[in-house]
Design an enzyme around this catalytic site. Sequence first.
Site, short mmCIF file in Angstrom:
data_model
loop_
_atom_site.label_atom_id
_atom_site.label_comp_id
_atom_site.label_asym_id
_atom_site.label_seq_id
_atom_site.Cartn_x
_atom_site.Cartn_y
_atom_site.Cartn_z
N ASP A 57 0.80 -1.13 -0.06
CA ASP A 57 0.60 -0.31 -0.10
C ASP A 57 0.43 1.55 0.39
O ASP A 57 1.81 1.70 0.89
CB ASP A 57 -1.02 0.00 1.63
CG ASP A 57 -1.34 1.43 1.40
OD1 ASP A 57 -1.28 2.53 0.45
OD2 ASP A 57 -3.03 1.08 2.02
N ASN A 84 5.00 3.09 -10.39
CA ASN A 84 4.19 3.11 -11.32
C ASN A 84 2.51 3.52 -10.66
O ASN A 84 1.68 3.63 -10.90
CB ASN A 84 3.91 1.92 -12.09
CG ASN A 84 2.85 2.12 -12.60
OD1 ASN A 84 2.71 2.47 -14.05
ND2 ASN A 84 1.82 1.10 -12.25
N SER A 135 4.65 9.89 -14.53
CA SER A 135 4.16 10.93 -14.10
C SER A 135 2.52 10.85 -14.81
O SER A 135 2.36 9.83 -15.46
CB SER A 135 5.21 12.07 -14.63
OG SER A 135 3.70 13.15 -14.46
N TYR A 149 -5.22 15.87 -8.45
CA TYR A 149 -3.92 14.95 -9.49
C TYR A 149 -2.85 15.74 -9.39
O TYR A 149 -1.91 14.95 -9.45
CB TYR A 149 -4.79 14.27 -10.47
CG TYR A 149 -4.39 13.67 -11.09
CD1 TYR A 149 -3.65 12.65 -11.20
CD2 TYR A 149 -4.10 14.32 -12.41
CE1 TYR A 149 -3.57 11.61 -12.15
CE2 TYR A 149 -3.40 13.60 -13.62
CZ TYR A 149 -3.30 12.08 -12.76
OH TYR A 149 -2.05 11.38 -13.69
N LYS A 153 1.17 15.49 -9.22
CA LYS A 153 1.92 15.58 -10.66
C LYS A 153 3.08 15.42 -10.50
O LYS A 153 4.21 15.33 -11.04
CB LYS A 153 1.54 14.78 -11.65
CG LYS A 153 0.97 13.29 -11.77
CD LYS A 153 0.92 12.04 -11.67
CE LYS A 153 0.34 10.94 -11.63
NZ LYS A 153 1.29 10.24 -11.83
#
Length: 280
Positions: A57, A84, A135, A149, A153
């Site tokens: 996790d 990833n 990314s 989000y 990133k």
Amino acid sequence: MTQRTWLITGINSGFGRHMTEQLLERGDRVAGTVRNLNSVDDLKTAYGELLWVTHLDMTDTPEVFKVVDEAFKQLDKIDVVVSNAGYGLFGAAEELINDQITHQIDTNLVGPIQLVRASLPHLRTQGGGRIIQLSSVGGQSAYPGGSLYHATKWGIEGFIEAVMGEVEPFNIGLTIVEPGGARTNFKQQAAKMAPKLDAYDISPTAVVRKSLEDSTVPPIGDPAKMVKIMIDSVDQHPAPKRLTLGSDSYQVLHQAHSNRLKELESQKELAFSTDDSKEG
């Protein structure tokens, strides 16, 4: 072809699954992490000892360090670490709830940071290696409805770019991957929406919500082709700093960088005007 060993987070779906399948098919070894150990039983059956799977996790920092240490211990050497695992949280900033914000940051930013930190001592000790950070086109561009989000990133890109210089003397290369839309199961499994506020029906955020709900128009990107380029990048020396994958990603980022440079150049005189003109 030289056999390599890879550590990949989130191998049960999306780019992680495609990459794992391609690597195993060519005979490389993969240490893969998942949240549901049964989600890759088919790969374990097909490839046996080439695939080492464990639970992870990304929001659990102690577990991140434990898994990385165990993977290097069990497989002796890991040539490439692929960060990833992650997901996308969408909705207007005002629509987001606190738990969603914390979980998005912990998964997409804090988790990858700790994965890199946990891996670096091992890579240094073995004399080098590669780290590939997934990314997005959203890592250097931003759309209404993706504030958190984008925050994660943009954040991880800044972190990785700084680390590139820190570890260059140790023969450790890092690459940031910025794919556009790809024909994975992102919308179905990795895209989460904030609770809806009717006030934002007139906002561009509503367009984002509708696009995520619409499955009639598939993304342009071929994930298998994208993953092959990621894999092949490990043979490049020095490691490419970034991989822009997909015509949509290229076009969006080209426009974003062009606009940003134009705005910067327009402020040159203003920027220079704030220098202290006193001598001595």
